[in-house]
Motif scaffolding. Structure first.
Motif, mmCIF file in Angstrom:
data_model
loop_
_atom_site.group_PDB
_atom_site.id
_atom_site.type_symbol
_atom_site.label_atom_id
_atom_site.label_comp_id
_atom_site.label_asym_id
_atom_site.label_seq_id
_atom_site.Cartn_x
_atom_site.Cartn_y
_atom_site.Cartn_z
ATOM 1 N N LEU A 151 0.828 -1.197 0.000
ATOM 2 C CA LEU A 151 0.000 0.000 0.000
ATOM 3 C C LEU A 151 0.866 1.251 0.000
ATOM 4 C CD1 LEU A 151 -3.026 0.202 0.025
ATOM 5 C CD2 LEU A 151 -2.951 0.588 2.468
ATOM 6 N N PHE A 152 1.973 1.161 0.710
ATOM 7 C CA PHE A 152 2.908 2.293 0.750
ATOM 8 C C PHE A 152 3.370 2.637 -0.652
ATOM 9 C CE2 PHE A 152 7.315 3.843 1.087
ATOM 10 C CZ PHE A 152 7.095 4.961 1.849
ATOM 11 N N TYR A 153 3.753 1.608 -1.387
ATOM 12 C CA TYR A 153 4.198 1.861 -2.749
ATOM 13 C C TYR A 153 3.070 2.427 -3.595
ATOM 14 C CZ TYR A 153 6.365 1.427 -7.232
ATOM 15 O OH TYR A 153 6.883 1.728 -8.462
ATOM 16 N N PHE A 154 1.877 1.905 -3.350
ATOM 17 C CA PHE A 154 0.710 2.399 -4.066
ATOM 18 C C PHE A 154 0.546 3.910 -3.835
ATOM 19 C CE2 PHE A 154 -3.834 3.463 -3.607
ATOM 20 C CZ PHE A 154 -4.230 3.312 -4.915
ATOM 21 N N PHE A 155 0.582 4.314 -2.571
ATOM 22 C CA PHE A 155 0.407 5.737 -2.273
ATOM 23 C C PHE A 155 1.569 6.567 -2.792
ATOM 24 C CE2 PHE A 155 -2.634 4.335 1.066
ATOM 25 C CZ PHE A 155 -3.716 5.016 0.550
ATOM 26 N N TRP A 156 2.723 5.966 -2.772
ATOM 27 C CA TRP A 156 3.914 6.653 -3.294
ATOM 28 C C TRP A 156 3.680 7.055 -4.748
ATOM 29 C CZ3 TRP A 156 8.015 8.162 -0.479
ATOM 30 C CH2 TRP A 156 9.197 8.501 -1.140
ATOM 31 N N GLU A 157 3.018 6.135 -5.486
ATOM 32 C CA GLU A 157 2.712 6.452 -6.883
ATOM 33 C C GLU A 157 1.533 7.404 -6.975
ATOM 34 O OE1 GLU A 157 4.349 5.255 -9.727
ATOM 35 O OE2 GLU A 157 5.803 4.754 -8.190
ATOM 36 N N VAL A 158 0.568 7.268 -6.065
ATOM 37 C CA VAL A 158 -0.611 8.138 -6.105
ATOM 38 C C VAL A 158 -0.203 9.590 -5.955
ATOM 39 C CG1 VAL A 158 -2.663 8.825 -4.842
ATOM 40 C CG2 VAL A 158 -2.297 6.443 -5.380
ATOM 41 N N MET A 159 0.827 9.844 -5.151
ATOM 42 C CA MET A 159 1.193 11.258 -5.018
ATOM 43 C C MET A 159 2.034 11.726 -6.194
ATOM 44 S SD MET A 159 3.875 11.193 -1.900
ATOM 45 C CE MET A 159 5.495 10.519 -2.071
ATOM 46 N N LEU A 160 2.568 10.779 -6.939
ATOM 47 C CA LEU A 160 3.453 11.156 -8.032
ATOM 48 C C LEU A 160 2.680 11.629 -9.267
ATOM 49 C CD1 LEU A 160 6.209 11.159 -9.340
ATOM 50 C CD2 LEU A 160 6.013 8.719 -9.676
ATOM 51 N N ILE A 161 1.658 10.860 -9.613
ATOM 52 C CA ILE A 161 1.011 11.113 -10.906
ATOM 53 C C ILE A 161 0.208 12.420 -10.917
ATOM 54 C CG2 ILE A 161 -0.650 10.177 -12.555
ATOM 55 C CD1 ILE A 161 0.555 7.386 -11.541
ATOM 56 N N PRO A 162 -0.625 12.670 -9.908
ATOM 57 C CA PRO A 162 -1.306 13.974 -9.919
ATOM 58 C C PRO A 162 -0.323 15.133 -9.885
ATOM 59 C CG PRO A 162 -2.251 12.547 -8.258
ATOM 60 C CD PRO A 162 -1.043 11.862 -8.762
ATOM 61 N N MET A 163 0.797 14.929 -9.211
ATOM 62 C CA MET A 163 1.798 15.986 -9.160
ATOM 63 C C MET A 163 2.350 16.247 -10.555
ATOM 64 S SD MET A 163 2.959 17.779 -6.708
ATOM 65 C CE MET A 163 3.495 19.329 -7.346
ATOM 66 N N TYR A 164 2.526 15.168 -11.295
ATOM 67 C CA TYR A 164 2.993 15.297 -12.673
ATOM 68 C C TYR A 164 2.028 16.179 -13.461
ATOM 69 C CZ TYR A 164 3.699 13.963 -17.524
ATOM 70 O OH TYR A 164 3.876 13.990 -18.876
ATOM 71 N N PHE A 165 0.734 15.933 -13.257
ATOM 72 C CA PHE A 165 -0.244 16.757 -13.973
ATOM 73 C C PHE A 165 -0.218 18.200 -13.492
ATOM 74 C CE2 PHE A 165 -2.445 12.667 -14.869
ATOM 75 C CZ PHE A 165 -2.312 12.752 -16.236
ATOM 76 N N LEU A 166 -0.086 18.380 -12.179
ATOM 77 C CA LEU A 166 -0.067 19.748 -11.654
ATOM 78 C C LEU A 166 1.041 20.551 -12.310
ATOM 79 C CD1 LEU A 166 -0.691 19.461 -7.803
ATOM 80 C CD2 LEU A 166 -2.252 20.178 -9.586
ATOM 81 N N ILE A 167 2.222 19.927 -12.433
ATOM 82 C CA ILE A 167 3.333 20.649 -13.051
ATOM 83 C C ILE A 167 3.113 20.774 -14.546
ATOM 84 C CG2 ILE A 167 5.822 20.693 -13.421
ATOM 85 C CD1 ILE A 167 6.114 18.973 -10.943
ATOM 86 N N GLY A 168 2.733 19.646 -15.160
ATOM 87 C CA GLY A 168 2.691 19.602 -16.610
ATOM 88 C C GLY A 168 1.560 20.416 -17.220
ATOM 89 N N VAL A 169 0.448 20.566 -16.505
ATOM 90 C CA VAL A 169 -0.694 21.268 -17.102
ATOM 91 C C VAL A 169 -0.736 22.732 -16.686
ATOM 92 C CG1 VAL A 169 -3.199 21.298 -17.326
ATOM 93 C CG2 VAL A 169 -1.999 19.119 -17.183
ATOM 94 N N TRP A 170 -0.493 22.987 -15.394
ATOM 95 C CA TRP A 170 -0.674 24.359 -14.912
ATOM 96 C C TRP A 170 0.648 25.078 -14.640
ATOM 97 C CZ3 TRP A 170 -3.749 20.245 -13.458
ATOM 98 C CH2 TRP A 170 -5.087 20.330 -13.825
ATOM 99 N N GLY A 171 1.744 24.501 -15.108
ATOM 100 C CA GLY A 171 3.041 25.079 -14.773
ATOM 101 C C GLY A 171 3.380 26.296 -15.614
#
Lengths: 627, 102, 517
Positions: C136-156
């Motif tokens: 689950l830890f690894y799962f959440f580790w990825e969960v925080m990664l992907i939306p962050m990617y969008f935050l930077i990539g779309v609204w940066g």
């Protein structure tokens, strides 16, 4: 009264808070009232406390406010500790601080940042009070850094000019170098003693640190590092002359009454550690002696009125360090107090002069102010006399004379310390009266603006009286033997041990100091009043030395070359982060392969078939070769 | 009846295959390329027949039937592609169809 | 149950906000704000009831939650909360509320999707701080990664695609190494004990040879040092921070970096105490290099956000220095550093964002003289640049002082160099003030005509931050007490493990010696 001790630092702090929060909404009158009033109340409280201490010097007042943090054996409190030593300091800080506040109300009246100015001043006073009242070294470090911050803010008060900002940053960064040394000293102290409460450390010191032990010596040197940073001693003195960029009351507050004496306070407060490290203590003396000479000669060549005073401050603190180095703690503190009075007076007087001359700093463009500004002139003269230690009548004479005497007579003193102090006294007399003659005598060179008001003259007069009279609370053997101050100080610091059989020469030393002082005044009179024509000649014959002294013995240039330039260069060439080049390298390598392989995909069918054929031949031949 | 030596059959198959291959490589007309591919397929089929005869097994002939059916399918798809190509490019030059350049 | 609720509220809130924004954007924003505020309130309630936990003498955990998920593979939904994670999630929700508030006007397109991503990043971070199951830890580790990617990539900002890729590749590559280590741990534990499980508490008791321990630790370490980041793995950070929208930078600096530090404290040291001890001098060296390198680079940056990003590199150097000093002082310093750095650096990023809104540049060489025009903002900037140089009375001082004090007993030379970093910190912090607020106004007046002082919404953001950083500076004891048990237990556990394996090895040696005789 004792339980109101916390109000002493709290009142200025509350004042600062109100001023910050209300900035833009408060009128100047209210701001000034809050600023000066809060410090005035503090001064009143410390005056009452002071009277109690005069009756009973051995009193110690402890006040625990709240627990700051306690982790793994380290427990730090917001706790105040008032004894005879800190009493002297809080009295000087609040009292001189109050006078400076009063003065500022008029001095800063036309400035846009009036409220901001008083907020900073109050915060400064508060930090300084915390510094001297702290019961443990971490809290002291809080005050220590707090005055650093406030000095930064105050020096850069007129922030629009680039060079003020530069001077402010310089002051903060250089003192931070010393602070870092002190912080490391705290780490060592904690490891050695398991506590950072000052009194506990001092009590444990003789058991834990044998005389002259390596740890003890390193600790003492590190504390000394902190002290030289804040007190602008060699080798960290270069920030102070530039710090004159701030408004004059700031110079008076920072350079006379408070911040620069923090180092003196620290060493006196932790003197048992220095006693256990004779090497370090000797170096305190050496640093003091060298600094007082270097700064004295630099003061000789300045033409900015405030820079003369700045160098003289460095030089006078050199005297205090010298006294600490020979174990004459009481003399150092006495000189600190007297110095606070006369140096604040001189700075405030200089500020008033500069104000009426429309921000003219150059002494060579002043002159003839003696009759135009009589109050300022007479008070300034008293201050100057005290600084130059005019014999018998000024307070400066009694405090400085004691240091001269101790430099030779103390067990830890020697002839070199004494000679340095003596030459320093001579130079001091010259530059002080050069300043007086240039500024107040001769013909008028700049138009004099409107005269100053009561809020400026009253502090000057009070300080003038103190610079004149405060010396009489401590008279040497040869002149009445009245020892009010040193008796008072014995509650916290030991009397200096004298070399055996030296008492009889005391009068000789006083005489030589007095003669040299008068000779210095005479020389200044000769060159700057009588034969002004000789000045240019003298200057051109010593042009190299003159420039060298003027630039503060080249320290700035050396530091610039050794530290600042390489740092800035290193930083700027690496602005784009060399490590990133590695990752960018990986990217370009994979891009290269991408391009190379993409080129094979040329869309010509024949090319693909050739690829298949070659591959098939390759596989078949491998199969045949290794079957 | 004297059996044809295996070598002769294989050489014939190999020659046919090489002929097909070379003409695939040198022809530009895409119909000829398709014909050449057919030749190569038949060469491979011939090799299977020869091998089947050599070992007296039916597998070779089975494989040849496979190849025949596959070739038929391939030709139909291939001709359809060629028609499309001709529609799109107005030419039968195989080299003109290099839109897939990387 | 509360623990699960923290995450579910955020995830559900994100979806609802997205849907609501399709009809009305303001409603979406308000939903996002309410969601995070609800979590913040909930976590504060938990914190207010901490006394029983502080007094109890049982293990370090305040709350636990366990449910089966995929029992065949030993995967469960397992959450636990102790003082450390409590502090961390409180910080998460606090900064989360501020992040929503800073985005209020900044984000002008695809608002709904933006808040969805924002809330999901927060959910991922919360999950990382709470979960006790490595899968689950690894799962959440990825969960925080992907939306962050969008935050930077779309609204940066202007170079957002590059920054987003860089961020993603760095964290993903290092995350995969951690996955490898997690799986190895899973199989090693399974083959030794017969039960295959991803449970943290079970895996804590795994035993392995020192060589294997070293390799596994490197796997975990890879993910955490890249996130932290430690020089030389830091180069994604300046790009990501400077290109992300303000809230993105705030979350990156304030929270994502902290997951790295948290991972070191929670996983690396308790799992591999011996290997960590071996690595300690090297790790501390890298910490010091980071402190100095970050400080030097920060000094010459001209992009405000990039400058602050490098200060983060410098400050995170203290974290790794402290973690590997292995004592209570240093660890408490690290915990304090995680909190105070989140606030102080977050505030500097929000300041950069506020400036950008006004003058549309981040280039500090074109700024100057803003004190006269925006005194309130200048005071805020002053406070936080002082915090970042470690002024006593503000939280960062306590953190750095404790860290250095602790690391002094572990390694003197390195501590001295780390302390020199404080001078570097002074240099760059004052440069911020000088270039932006001091000096003459350099910007031509018509470009800076919109530069008014902070508005009510911005004051609402900054004032709590100032109060908190001062609170942390003058009365940090409440936070120290909260983190006391986890810190001490973590240290005690590592010490026991080291002692046990040491004894085991000694016994083996003795046996061999006996055989020879």
């Amino acid at each position: 009264m004792e339980k109101y001790l916390w109000l002493v630092p709290a009142l200025p702090f509350a004042g600062a808070l109100i001023l910050i929060l209300g900035s833009g909404k408060l009128t100047k009158g209210i701001s000034g009232f809050i600023g000066a009033g809060s410090v005035g109340l503090s001064a009143a409280i410390s005056l009452v406390l002071g009277l109690q201490f005069l009756r009973e010097p051995a009193t110690v007042i402890q006040q625990q406010l709240w627990s700051w943090f306690s982790v793994g054996g380290l427990s730090t409190n917001f706790a105040l500790h008032l004894d005879a030593l800190s009493m002297v300091f809080i009295f000087v800080i609040t009292f001189v601080g109050f006078l400076i506040h009063l003065y500022s109300i008029e001095f800063m009246h036309d400035d846009d940042g009036f409220t901001r100015f008083f907020a900073y001043l109050n915060l400064f006073v508060c930090s300084m009070l915390i510094l001297v009242l702290a019961d443990n070294l971490v809290l002291m470090y809080l005050g220590w850094e707090g005055v650093g911050l406030c000095s930064y803010l105050l020096i850069g008060f007129w922030y629009k000019e680039e060079k003020n900002g530069y001077a402010a940053r310089k002051a903060f960064i250089i003192t931070r170098v010393g602070d870092t040394a002190m912080a490391i000293g705290l780490f060592m102290l904690f490891q050695t003693f398991g506590t950072l409460t000052i009194q506990e450390i001092l009590n444990l010191a003789p058991q834990r640190l044998p005389m002259g032990s390596e740890t003890g010596t390193i600790i003492a040197f590190l504390l000394l590092g902190g002290a030289v940073g804040k007190s602008a001693q060699l080798p960290l003195q270069t920030w102070l002359p530039d710090a004159m960029a701030g408004p004059s009351p700031v110079s008076a507050l920072i350079h006379a009454a408070t911040m620069v004496t923090a180092g003196v306070y620290l060493i006196t407060r932790t003197f048992p550690l220095f006693e256990l490290a004779p090497l370090a203590q000797n170096w305190v003396g050496i640093i003091g002696a060298v600094t007082l000479l270097i700064a004295g000669f630099s003061a000789l060549t300045q033409f900015d009125l405030k820079r003369v005073l700045a160098y003289s401050t460095i030089s006078q603190i050199g005297y205090m360090f010298l006294a600490l180095g020979v174990g004459a703690y009481s003399s150092a503190i006495f000189h600190f107090m007297i110095h606070a009075f006369f140096k604040a007076l001189l700075f405030l007087g200089a500020g008033a002069v500069i104000m009426v001359l429309h921000h003219e700093h150059d002494m060579f463009k002043m002159g003839g102010l003696k009759d135009k500004l009589p109050v300022i002139f007479w008070t300034f003269l008293i201050g100057a006399g005290s600084l130059a230690a005019l014999p018998f009548i000024t307070a400066g004479f009694y405090s400085k004379d004691q240091i001269l005497w101790m430099a030779l007579a103390s067990e830890k003193g020697n002839i070199w310390f004494f000679l340095a102090a003596l030459i320093g006294a001579f130079v001091t007399a010259i530059y002080t009266f050069r300043m007086v003659f240039l500024t107040f005598y001769g013909e008028e060179k700049t138009h004099v603006g409107h005269p100053v008001g009561a809020l400026i003259t009253i502090p000057l007069v009070i300080l003038g009286i103190l610079s004149f009279a405060a010396g009489f609370i401590e008279l040497p053997h040869t002149l009445g033997h009245f020892t009010l101050f040193s008796d008072y100080m014995t509650a916290v610091v030991p009397a200096t041990e004298l070399s055996p059989g030296i008492e009889s020469t005391e009068w000789l030393i006083q005489l030589s100091a007095a003669v040299l002082c008068l000779a210095g005044v005479g020389i200044a009179y000769f060159f700057y009043m009588k034969r002004t024509d000789l000045r240019a000649e003298l200057k051109s014959s010593m042009i190299v030395t003159n420039r060298f002294w003027y630039s503060g013995w080249g320290f700035d240039q050396v530091y610039d070359f050794v530290f600042v330039k390489p740092y800035v260069y290193l930083s700027s060439i690496n602005k784009n982060d060399i490590i990133d080049a590695f990752y960018k390298g990986i990217v370009s390598v994979s891009n290269f392969f991408h391009d190379a392989f993409a080129r094979t995909q040329n869309g010509v069918m024949r090319w693909y078939i050739m690829g298949i054929v070659v591959g098939a031949i390759f596989v078949l031949s491998i199969g045949l070769l290794f079957q | 009846m004297k059996a044809i030596p295996v070598e002769a059959g294989l050489i014939l198959a190999g020659t046919l295959f090489m002929l097909g291959l070379i003409s695939v490589l040198i022809r530009r007309n895409i119909i000829f390329m398709l014909i050449s591919v057919e030749i190569m397929l038949n060469a491979a089929g011939l090799a299977f027949i020869v091998a089947g005869a050599r070992w007296g097994q039916p597998d070779g002939q089975v494989m040849f039937i496979f190849i025949l059916t596959m070739a038929a399918a391939e030709v139909s798809v291939g001709l359809a592609l060629i028609l499309q190509l001709y529609h799109q490019l107005q030419t039968l030059d195989g080299d003109a169809a290099n839109k897939m350049k990387g | 149950m509360v623990l699960l609720l923290f995450i579910i509220i955020l995830m559900a809130g994100g979806v609802v906000a997205w849907i609501a924004s399709r009809f009305n954007e303001t409603v979406g924003k308000i939903i996002a704000l309410l969601t995070v505020s609800a979590d913040l309130a909930l976590s504060i309630m938990v914190w207010l009831n901490r006394q029983a936990y502080l007094d109890s003498s049982q293990d370090q955990w305040m709350m636990r939650f366990n449910a089966e998920w995929i029992p065949t593979f030993g995967i469960s939904v397992s959450f636990a909360l102790d003082g450390l994670s409590l502090l961390m999630i409180m910080l998460t929700f606090f900064l989360g509320v501020l992040a929503v508030l800073t985005s209020w006007k900044e984000i002008e397109y695809r608002t709904g999707f933006y808040y969805f991503n924002l809330l999901w990043v927060l959910a991922g971070i919360t999950g990382v701080f709470l979960t006790m199951d490595l899968f689950l830890f690894y799962f959440f580790w990825e969960v925080m990664l992907i939306p962050m990617y969008f935050l930077i990539g779309v609204w940066g900002h202007e170079n957002k695609t590059y920054a987003a890729y860089k961020f993603f590749i760095f964290t993903q590559a290092s995350g995969l190494l951690m996955l490898l280590a997690i799986l190895s741990l899973y199989f090693i534990h399974g083959s030794a004990n017969g039960t295959y499980t991803f449970n943290y508490f079970e895996l804590l008791n795994t035993t392995y040879s020192p060589e294997v321990g070293r390799l596994l630790m490197l796997g975990f370490l890879a993910a955490f040092v890249v996130k932290l980041p430690v020089v030389p793995f830091h180069t994604w950070l300046p790009d990501a921070h400077s290109q992300a929208p303000t809230a993105g930078s705030l979350i990156l600096a304030g929270l994502l970096l902290k997951t790295g530090a948290y991972g070191l404290l929670r996983f690396v040291v308790p799992f591999f105490p011996e290997a960590s001890l071996e690595l300690a001098p090297v790790a501390m060296l890298f910490g010091v290099i980071g402190i100095l390198y970050g400080a030097i680079l920060a000094f010459s940056q001209t992009d405000f956000k990039r400058l602050v990003a490098y200060t983060s590199v410098s400050h995170m150097g203290f974290v790794i220095l402290g973690v590997f000093a292995f004592n209570e002082l240093a660890w408490q310093g690290v915990v304090m550093q995680m909190i105070t750095h989140g606030i102080s650096t977050g505030a500097l990023f929000i300041l950069a964002g506020s400036l950008y809104e006004r003058i549309h540049t981040r280039d500090i060489t074109s700024m100057g003289g803003f004190w006269a025009r925006m005194p309130f903002m200048a005071v805020i900037a002053l406070i936080f640049s002082m915090a970042s140089l470690g002024l006593p009375g503000l939280g960062n001082f306590v953190a750095e002082f404790l860290t250095l004090l602790g690391s002094w007993s572990a390694n003197r030379t390195l501590t001295i160099f780390a302390a020199i970093g404080l001078v570097g910190a002074t240099a760059y912090s004052l440069r911020i003030m000088q270039k932006i607020y001091y000096g003459e106004a350099r910007m031509d007046p018509h470009r800076s005509s919109h530069s008014q002082d902070l508005g009510t919404r911005e004051k609402l953001i900054f004032i709590p931050m100032v109060l908190l950083i001062v609170w942390l500076g003058v009365y940090p004891q409440v936070f120290i007490d909260t983190a006391k048990r986890p810190v001490n237990d973590g240290l005690k556990l590592s010490e026991q493990k080291i002692r046990k394996s040491f004894e085991a090895r000694e016994a083996v040696l003795n046996q061999k010696g006996g055989a020879h005789e």
